[in-house]
Structure formats: structure tokens, C-alpha cells
Design an enzyme around this catalytic site. Structure first.
Site, PDB file in Angstrom:
ATOM      1  N   HIS A   1      34.268 -65.288  57.107  1.00 54.35           N
ATOM      2  CA  HIS A   1      33.351 -64.509  57.931  1.00 54.35           C
ATOM      3  C   HIS A   1      31.929 -64.481  57.386  1.00 54.35           C
ATOM      4  CE1 HIS A   1      32.245 -61.431  60.812  1.00 54.35           C
ATOM      5  NE2 HIS A   1      31.826 -60.638  59.839  1.00 54.35           N
TER       6      HIS A   1
ATOM      7  N   ASP B   1      28.471 -62.283  62.837  1.00 57.26           N
ATOM      8  CA  ASP B   1      28.827 -60.871  62.978  1.00 57.26           C
ATOM      9  C   ASP B   1      27.845 -60.209  63.954  1.00 57.26           C
ATOM     10  OD1 ASP B   1      30.750 -58.791  61.495  1.00 57.26           O
ATOM     11  OD2 ASP B   1      28.820 -57.812  61.727  1.00 57.26           O
TER      12      ASP B   1
ATOM     13  N   TYR C   1      27.429 -49.548  65.505  1.00 61.77           N
ATOM     14  CA  TYR C   1      28.642 -49.721  66.308  1.00 61.77           C
ATOM     15  C   TYR C   1      28.669 -48.708  67.447  1.00 61.77           C
ATOM     16  CZ  TYR C   1      30.745 -52.890  62.873  1.00 61.77           C
ATOM     17  OH  TYR C   1      31.015 -53.959  62.060  1.00 61.77           O
TER      18      TYR C   1
END
Length: 380
Positions: free
Chosen positions: A353, A169, A297
Site C-alpha cells: 500500500h 490512498d 474520513y
């Protein structure tokens, strides 16, 4: 180890835990509709079972003891507050390994893997700036490159001159940056999410994708088609979201747990215990870092260092890539080898993930095999 590193003993005040229980007990649940499930977002029936466990059976003191026993520390690194776990191996030839998590994870992802990893490695697990007990951040500009600089500084402070960096990630972006720009100290990198955009002007590279890899890309695209709104929100207006996440533990859980259902290998149900899922939530709730975590982000998008940013570089240090079947991004081997010095490639039969969180034994075994490759190549 430098003098700036200090022990951080986790010991949350009882009043904070009582206040959390009060908020959980007074949740105002939204009205349901008939037969609503995960296709509308977090399933309310599932979330109510988590909250019931959180209220009546969950023990935060358990994870406090676990983290403190491993070795919990804090320092200032590259201008940021950084919390990390440090578990040294008793093996004389142990290799230093630093692991960086992603969103919506935390150092909790690796608690079950650390005992397995420390047979071969000196393990350092870093809470990214803005996450957990590293946060919250309070200034602009803390993007993935700043996180990488902080990780490198932590390892320098610990006295590790050469080490392996692992991540998935956001951690995959961080270790890519470390491998590309810190090759004088990062001896190798390992990832379970390989960001390697193809060269669209290279027909041979595009043709090197196998039929099975093409099928995987198509299946992954279908899985995430309606699941990317979180990225757009956090990359553009994280503070609007943050007011709800910081004020409501159930709102926080609803936002985060949807991703565990969507991104894990759930063929046999969510492969992470309810206690561990809540452990991870607590690292956001108790530290009030949901907003600053989401802000990574935004800062990385604005700096061009995010997962969707343009990257034309190459990682020359030896690289390992572990592929998990339910990972969203499964990069074809040829594309990975084009952008990284790929010396180790493996495909697991289970996992998604959150590789270490879902399958700690598989995760640790693959890193052990990667270490064998590095020793054989005399990297260590």
C-alpha cells in the site's frame, strides 16, 4: 512563486522532545494474553521495540535537517494552511510533479524517493490539510475535494501551469478529482491505488476480468475482512478516537503501526526502517494532527467524496496505474481503462500500500517510464 509562500524551517523546541520522552517513559502498557499476536491488533512486543528505539536511539534532528535541505515551505491555499516540500530538478526538461499522500502517511513516505524523482521531475510533495505541518484544521468541511483544491492552488502559486499529479490512498482520490475537474492544468495523473468502480450493468466489462485478477480480488477481500473498523470509526466519530491519539504517543503508534504491518508487503518483514516509521509518527505527534487527519474520513464521507462514495465520472487526462502486489485494492485493468484514459499500466513484483515508502526505487522508476509515455505522446 507568489509572495504568500514562506519557508518553513523545521526546528522543534527541545522542551517538546523532552516532554515526548517523558510520556514514552511513563507508558502504561495493557495486560497481555498468552500467544497474542497481530491477530488481536498491534503486537505489543513489536511496539515495545519501537518505543525502546524511539527513546534511546531515535534522532528527530536528523529528519529536520533532511526536510529543511530538500526545501520546506508553507502557504495558504484554497483557504487552508498547506505545508509542502519543493525539490526542483537541474534537468532542463524536467516535468512538474505533485504528490499527495494518504492516511496514515505523511510527506515522510517520499523522502527516500525524492532524490530519485528529481532526476526527471520538479517534485512537490504536499502535506494534506489537517496532516503534519499543514494542520490541524479547525473548521468543518475539509474533504478530499477541498484537499484537491488546495493542491491545485499550491501548484498555481509555484507557477506550474501544467503538471503531473500522483497519489495513493487518499492521494488517489485527490488526483482522481484533479484529473476530472482540473484538466486545464493537470496534464496527467498517476496512481498506485486506482478507484474505478465497475458498471454492474455492463456484462462485457465484468467479463473482461481475468482469472488472475479475480483471484487477486478474492485474496484482497480476505485480507481486509477484519481490518476495516478503523475506517468506520474515523468516518463517524473521529473525535472520540482523537483524545487518546493526541494524549499518548504509544496510543498513536499502536493505532498507526498496525496498518503498516497489515498493508505493507511483509514477505521479508516490514520493508520500512524503524527510524522512518517513527519519522512518520512524529509528523502526527509534534503537530497534534491525529484527530484532524482522521477527520478527513468523516468530512469526505459526509460530502460523498470518500473512497466508498458513489463516483460515476471519468478522468480524460492521460493516466498511469502502477499495481503493487500487496496493495489492498488492485483494480482490474479493464475497469481502470473504463473510467480513466489509461495510457500506462505496470505491475511491480514487490511492494504494498505504501509504494514509495516501501520501494522508492521501483516507485521512481515507474514514474520515469510514465514520463517517457507522456513525452512520446507530446503531453510534455
Amino acid at each position: 512563486m507568489t509572495d504568500s509562500i514562506e519557508p518553513l524551517v523545521l526546528a522543534v523546541a527541545d522542551r517538546e522532545l523532552d516532554e515526548l520522552r517523558s510520556r514514552l517513559s511513563n507508558t502504561r502498557w495493557p495486560a497481555e494474553i498468552d500467544e497474542a499476536g497481530w491477530d488481536y491488533g498491534t503486537d505489543q512486543r513489536f511496539l515495545k521495540t519501537v518505543v525502546d528505539h524511539w527513546l534511546h536511539r531515535y534522532d528527530w534532528r536528523r529528519v529536520e535537517s533532511e526536510v529543511n535541505a530538500i526545501g520546506s515551505f508553507v502557504t495558504e491555499a484554497a483557504g487552508q494552511r498547506v505545508h509542502f516540500l519543493h525539490a526542483r530538478s537541474t534537468e532542463p526538461s524536467a516535468i512538474p510533479l505533485v504528490i499527495t499522500h494518504g492516511w496514515p502517511g505523511s510527506v515522510v513516505e517520499f523522502l527516500d524517493a525524492i532524490p530519485l524523482l528529481r532526476r526527471r521531475f520538479h517534485v512537490v510533495v504536499v502535506s494534506m490539510p489537517g496532516y503534519g505541518f499543514s494542520g490541524p484544521t479547525r473548521q468543518r468541511g475539509v474533504d478530499s475535494a477541498a484537499v484537491a483544491a488546495a493542491v491545485a492552488d499550491v501548484m498555481a502559486q509555484l507557477g506550474y501551469a501544467r503538471y503531473v499529479a500522483q497519489g495513493g490512498d487518499w492521494g488517489a482520490i485527490v488526483v482522481r478529482h484533479l484529473g476530472e475537474h482540473y484538466g486545464d492544468r493537470v496534464a496527467a495523473i498517476h496512481t498506485n491505488m486506482c478507484f474505478a468502480p465497475p458498471d454492474r450493468d455492463n456484462p462485457e466489462l465484468l467479463a473482461a476480468v481475468t482469472e488472475s485478477e479475480q483471484a487477486v480480488i478474492a485474496a484482497a477481500a480476505e485480507r481486509i475482512t477484519d481490518g476495516m473498523a478503523y475506517l468506520n470509526q474515523q468516518a463517524t466519530r473521529p473525535h472520540s478516537l482523537g483524545f487518546g491519539l493526541e494524549d499518548s504517543p504509544v496510543g498513536l503508534a499502536g493505532w498507526i503501526l498496525e496498518k503498516f504491518h497489515a498493508w505493507c508487503d511483509i514477505r521479508d518483514g516490514i520493508p520500512i526502517s524503524t527510524d522512518r516509521l517513527i519519522d512518520n509518527l512524529m509528523f502526527y505527534w509534534l503537530t497534534a494532527t491525529a484527530t484532524s487527519a482522521a477527520r478527513l474520513y468523516c468530512e469526505s464521507t459526509r460530502a460523498g467524496t470518500g473512497p466508498l462514495g458513489t463516483w460515476t465520472g471519468r478522468v480524460e487526462v492521460p493516466t498511469g496505474y502502477a499495481v503493487y502486489p500487496y496493495e489492498m485494492l488492485r483494480t482490474p485493468r479493464a475497469w481502470a481503462a473504463h473510467r480513466y484514459n489509461l495510457v500506462h499500466y505496470s505491475v511491480a513484483d514487490r511492494g504494498g500500500h505504501f509504494a514509495a515508502f516501501e520501494q522508492p526505487a521501483i516507485f521512481a522508476a515507474d514514474l520515469d517510464k510514465f514520463a517517457d509515455v507522456l513525452v512520446e505522446r507530446q503531453v510534455f
